[in-house]
Design an enzyme around this catalytic site. Structure first.
Site, PDB file in Angstrom:
ATOM      1  N   GLU A  83      16.332 -30.081 -11.108  1.00  0.00           N
ATOM      2  CA  GLU A  83      17.040 -31.359 -10.982  1.00  0.00           C
ATOM      3  C   GLU A  83      17.140 -32.087 -12.312  1.00  0.00           C
ATOM      4  OE1 GLU A  83      15.627 -33.918  -7.859  1.00  0.00           O
ATOM      5  OE2 GLU A  83      17.379 -35.221  -8.040  1.00  0.00           O
ATOM      6  N   LYS A 261      10.251 -39.049  -1.989  1.00  0.00           N
ATOM      7  CA  LYS A 261      10.899 -37.894  -2.616  1.00  0.00           C
ATOM      8  C   LYS A 261      10.913 -38.069  -4.123  1.00  0.00           C
ATOM      9  CE  LYS A 261      14.579 -35.415  -4.264  1.00  0.00           C
ATOM     10  NZ  LYS A 261      15.305 -35.580  -5.560  1.00  0.00           N
ATOM     11  N   HIS A 376      21.203 -40.889 -14.251  1.00  0.00           N
ATOM     12  CA  HIS A 376      21.096 -39.556 -13.637  1.00  0.00           C
ATOM     13  C   HIS A 376      22.345 -38.738 -13.892  1.00  0.00           C
ATOM     14  CE1 HIS A 376      20.096 -36.414 -10.778  1.00  0.00           C
ATOM     15  NE2 HIS A 376      21.278 -36.606 -10.188  1.00  0.00           N
TER      16      HIS A 376
HETATM   17  C1  LIG Z   1      17.598 -41.152 -17.094  1.00  0.00           C
HETATM   18  C2  LIG Z   1      16.968 -42.349 -17.792  1.00  0.00           C
HETATM   19  C3  LIG Z   1      15.612 -41.951 -18.386  1.00  0.00           C
HETATM   20  C4  LIG Z   1      17.880 -42.797 -18.923  1.00  0.00           C
HETATM   21  O1  LIG Z   1      17.360 -44.052 -19.367  1.00  0.00           O
HETATM   22  P1  LIG Z   1      17.835 -44.695 -20.732  1.00  0.00           P
HETATM   23  O2  LIG Z   1      17.191 -46.042 -20.841  1.00  0.00           O
HETATM   24  O3  LIG Z   1      19.306 -44.560 -20.887  1.00  0.00           O
HETATM   25  O4  LIG Z   1      17.159 -43.666 -21.763  1.00  0.00           O
HETATM   26  P2  LIG Z   1      16.935 -43.845 -23.320  1.00  0.00           P
HETATM   27  O5  LIG Z   1      17.959 -43.006 -23.991  1.00  0.00           O
HETATM   28  O6  LIG Z   1      16.757 -45.295 -23.702  1.00  0.00           O
HETATM   29  O7  LIG Z   1      15.510 -43.111 -23.469  1.00  0.00           O
HETATM   30  C5  LIG Z   1      14.348 -43.729 -22.949  1.00  0.00           C
HETATM   31  C6  LIG Z   1      13.320 -42.625 -22.791  1.00  0.00           C
HETATM   32  O8  LIG Z   1      13.694 -41.822 -21.679  1.00  0.00           O
HETATM   33  C7  LIG Z   1      13.497 -40.442 -22.006  1.00  0.00           C
HETATM   34  N1  LIG Z   1      14.812 -39.791 -22.065  1.00  0.00           N
HETATM   35  C8  LIG Z   1      16.001 -40.385 -21.880  1.00  0.00           C
HETATM   36  N2  LIG Z   1      17.002 -39.484 -21.973  1.00  0.00           N
HETATM   37  C9  LIG Z   1      16.415 -38.280 -22.225  1.00  0.00           C
HETATM   38  C10 LIG Z   1      16.907 -36.959 -22.425  1.00  0.00           C
HETATM   39  N3  LIG Z   1      18.197 -36.677 -22.383  1.00  0.00           N
HETATM   40  N4  LIG Z   1      16.030 -35.969 -22.677  1.00  0.00           N
HETATM   41  C11 LIG Z   1      14.702 -36.231 -22.698  1.00  0.00           C
HETATM   42  N5  LIG Z   1      14.160 -37.467 -22.541  1.00  0.00           N
HETATM   43  C12 LIG Z   1      15.021 -38.482 -22.291  1.00  0.00           C
HETATM   44  C13 LIG Z   1      12.825 -40.422 -23.394  1.00  0.00           C
HETATM   45  O9  LIG Z   1      11.432 -40.437 -23.247  1.00  0.00           O
HETATM   46  C14 LIG Z   1      13.293 -41.705 -23.989  1.00  0.00           C
HETATM   47  O10 LIG Z   1      12.434 -42.260 -24.944  1.00  0.00           O
HETATM   48  P3  LIG Z   1      11.988 -41.455 -26.285  1.00  0.00           P
HETATM   49  O11 LIG Z   1      10.837 -40.600 -25.881  1.00  0.00           O
HETATM   50  O12 LIG Z   1      13.176 -40.642 -26.721  1.00  0.00           O
HETATM   51  O13 LIG Z   1      11.599 -42.529 -27.251  1.00  0.00           O
HETATM   52  C15 LIG Z   1      16.782 -43.546 -16.802  1.00  0.00           C
HETATM   53  O14 LIG Z   1      18.078 -43.957 -16.365  1.00  0.00           O
HETATM   54  C16 LIG Z   1      15.932 -43.176 -15.627  1.00  0.00           C
HETATM   55  O15 LIG Z   1      14.717 -43.098 -15.741  1.00  0.00           O
HETATM   56  N6  LIG Z   1      16.559 -42.968 -14.449  1.00  0.00           N
HETATM   57  C17 LIG Z   1      15.865 -42.529 -13.260  1.00  0.00           C
HETATM   58  C18 LIG Z   1      16.393 -41.134 -12.968  1.00  0.00           C
HETATM   59  C19 LIG Z   1      15.672 -40.465 -11.834  1.00  0.00           C
HETATM   60  O16 LIG Z   1      14.850 -41.028 -11.156  1.00  0.00           O
HETATM   61  N7  LIG Z   1      16.001 -39.197 -11.648  1.00  0.00           N
HETATM   62  C20 LIG Z   1      15.487 -38.415 -10.558  1.00  0.00           C
HETATM   63  C21 LIG Z   1      16.670 -37.884  -9.726  1.00  0.00           C
HETATM   64  S1  LIG Z   1      17.270 -39.158  -8.676  1.00  0.00           S
HETATM   65  C22 LIG Z   1      16.187 -38.901  -7.332  1.00  0.00           C
HETATM   66  O17 LIG Z   1      16.246 -37.891  -6.685  1.00  0.00           O
HETATM   67  C23 LIG Z   1      15.092 -39.868  -7.076  1.00  0.00           C
HETATM   68  C24 LIG Z   1      15.478 -41.123  -6.299  1.00  0.00           C
HETATM   69  C25 LIG Z   1      16.279 -42.048  -7.182  1.00  0.00           C
HETATM   70  O18 LIG Z   1      16.291 -40.867  -5.183  1.00  0.00           O
HETATM   71  C26 LIG Z   1      14.143 -41.705  -5.863  1.00  0.00           C
HETATM   72  C27 LIG Z   1      14.263 -43.035  -5.187  1.00  0.00           C
HETATM   73  O19 LIG Z   1      15.260 -43.234  -4.484  1.00  0.00           O
HETATM   74  O20 LIG Z   1      13.298 -43.814  -5.360  1.00  0.00           O
END
Ligand SMILES: CC(C)(COP(=O)([O-])OP(=O)([O-])OC[C@H]1O[C@@H](n2cnc3c(N)ncnc32)[C@H](O)[C@@H]1OP(=O)([O-])[O-])[C@@H](O)C(=O)NCCC(=O)NCCSC(=O)C[C@@](C)(O)CC(=O)[O-]
Ligand SMILES: NC(=O)C1=CN([C@@H]2O[C@H](COP(=O)(O)OP(=O)(O)OC[C@H]3O[C@@H](n4cnc5c(N)ncnc54)[C@H](O)[C@@H]3O)[C@@H](O)[C@H]2O)C=CC1
Length: 424
Positions: A83, A261, A376
């Site tokens: 994912e 989840k 995401h």
């Molecule tokens: C996706 C982010 C992190 C973007 O968030 P952002 O603020 O745009 O990211 P950023 O570019 O400012 O980076 C912040 C940090 O995130 C990490 N990071 C950021 N981008 C990358 C990348 N490309 N590769 C590796 N690491 C990354 C990295 O650690 C980075 O700091 P650094 O270490 O570079 O100083 C944020 O929007 C987020 O945390 N979203 C949540 C996404 C999520 O939960 N995904 C799971 C799938 S959805 C799901 O199934 C769960 C859910 C949502 O249904 C659960 C629920 O309902 O409760």
């Protein structure tokens, strides 16, 4: 260089360069994690000894979550998942948690339980008492099945006996409560249960039926706690909305299922990466998510502390091992344990719990602010570009356009790819 989980620009490196950078930051020999590369990982010969009718191997991406501090130790976390955005989310939350020292964890003793169901007992209350009278005999009989475990300081700690009423009668159910040390322990306790079942049934005055562990491993609990800084999050209103989002999950099973989840996105990725039993951990987690009133609820709790920050806590069963199952035989699982630098199953279990809490917080924070899709889908866009046939060289341009167009879906990606190939 001191061990660190803060690695700038890891995402911009090639896979090989990333693996080298991770090994250097973790202070391990790059060769010790070479098995992350399928060319040095699980071979067909290995696989053919793990399960039946092997015809191949399914590769799963293995990413490294950064920024984690757990009990004041820096740790880089291997996560096996298909994912998108899961590794980024965990790393993001871990980065925020660093502001207040990262994650603090704790755990109970590694006690797993096996059940022995005894049917046909005429006097179940007395049957229960008779079994408890024979506690020492049954413990000795069970421990005799696993001298090696006892040598490591493990073994049966106690016996509990429950009466369970069903539509077709009352069962006397004996529980062997076994400290399994650094094993996951399912095979170990199942062997013990099968060995004592006959004797236990004789003592109780019935017939033995099921002899199997319970995955509701609520005597093998782990806890994680972290403080997420209000200012870093964007202020008091964001904190309030995060608290509201978590409160809905506490009160509503429909929301709790997705909230949990999110926790398991993090938990299961590390369980899989270390060759442990994801189904056992998931069954245990969801069976633990039952409130005192019997309703399915969220596994974690988010509160506002006296400084206005978010304090998040998570408690769940965490039956994982360093020995046993696939962990010892899967080269990449061994590499994962080397990278983690864990010495006991409890240390591994606590790191996994911290990752679950990080994952949970990142998701809820995104949901309570901008929504999940921006972050995401920006990362999922790469999968979409690949799905419509973009080559590795074409993916970045397709991703950039579909994100800029705010149309991160396959049919727009197809049009964009066609335009790029036509020079438009
Ligand atoms: C996706 C982010 C992190 C973007 O968030 P952002 O603020 O745009 O990211 P950023 O570019 O400012 O980076 C912040 C940090 O995130 C990490 N990071 C950021 N981008 C990358 C990348 N490309 N590769 C590796 N690491 C990354 C990295 O650690 C980075 O700091 P650094 O270490 O570079 O100083 C944020 O929007 C987020 O945390 N979203 C949540 C996404 C999520 O939960 N995904 C799971 C799938 S959805 C799901 O199934 C769960 C859910 C949502 O249904 C659960 C629920 O309902 O409760
Ligand atoms: N969750 C479930 O419902 C079930 C899971 N399983 C599978 O069982 C396997 C795990 O069972 P295990 O008993 O862990 O496997 P195992 O039998 O491979 O290893 C456990 C044994 O390792 C030995 N050992 C060596 N060093 C040890 C140490 N430091 N600490 C503790 N024991 C040590 C002990 O004799 C112990 O009994 C997993 O593959 C799991 O998928 C099997 C049945 C059901």
């Amino acid at each position: 260089m001191p061990r660190t989980s803060r690695i700038q620009g890891l995402r911009d490196l090639t896979v090989e360069a990333r693996r080298k950078s991770v090994a250097e930051a973790a202070g391990v020999d790059p060769e010790s994690i070479a098995a992350f590369d399928p060319a040095h990982g699980l071979g067909l010969g290995h696989a053919d000894h793990m399960i039946e009718n092997v015809a191949g191997i399914l590769g799963v991406p293995l990413g490294i979550a950064t920024n984690f501090v757990v009990n004041r130790a820096e740790v880089l976390v291997p996560m096996a998942t298909e994912e998108a955005s899961v590794v980024a989310a965990a790393s993001n939350a871990a980065k925020i948690a660093r502001v207040h020292g990262g994650f603090t964890t704790s755990s109970t003793a590694p006690v797993m339980q096996a059940q022995v169901q005894i049917v046909g007992v005429a006097d179940p209350e007395a049957g229960r008492v008779r079994l408890l009278e024979a506690r020492e005999e049954l413990i000795a009989l069970a421990n005799a099945q696993d001298e090696r475990l006892v040598e490591f300081g493990g073994g049966v700690r106690d016996i509990a006996v429950r009466l369970v009423s069903s539509r077709v009668g009352t069962y006397v159910v004996a529980h062997l409560q076994v400290d399994v040390r650094d094993a996951m322990g399912a095979n170990a306790v199942n062997t013990m249960a099968e060995a004592v079942a006959g004797r236990a049934a004789d003592i109780a005055g019935g017939r033995p039926l099921l002899r199997i562990l319970t995955n509701k491993a609520d005597l093998r609990l782990c806890r994680a706690r972290a403080v997420f800084d209000a200012a870093t999050l964007g202020g008091a209103e964001v904190v309030d909305d995060i608290i509201h989002a978590a409160a809905l999950a506490e009160a509503d099973p429909y929301r709790a299922a997705t909230h949990n989840k999110g926790i398991m996105n993090g938990v299961s990725a590390v369980v899989l990466a270390t060759g442990n039993d994801t189904r056992a951990v998931e069954a245990g987690a969801h069976s633990h998510a039952i409130s005192e009133s019997g309703r399915y609820t969220s596994l974690s709790r988010f509160e506002r502390d006296s400084d206005g920050n978010v304090v998040a806590t998570l408690e769940l069963p965490m039956p994982v091992g360093l020995v046993g199952g696939a962990t010892k035989v899967h080269p990449a699982a061994q590499a994962a344990l080397t990278l983690l630098g864990v010495r006991t199953a409890a240390e591994l279990a606590e790191i996994i719990t911290a990752v679950g809490l990080a994952q949970n917080f990142a998701a809820v924070r995104a949901l309570a602010t901008e929504g999940i899709q921006r972050g995401h889908m920006a990362l999922h866009a790469r999968n979409i570009a690949t799905t419509v046939g973009a080559t590795a060289e074409e993916v970045p341009a397709v991703v950039a356009r579909i994100i800029a167009d705010k149309k991160v879906h396959a049919d727009h990606a197809e049009r964009v790819l066609a335009d790029l190939r036509a020079g438009r």
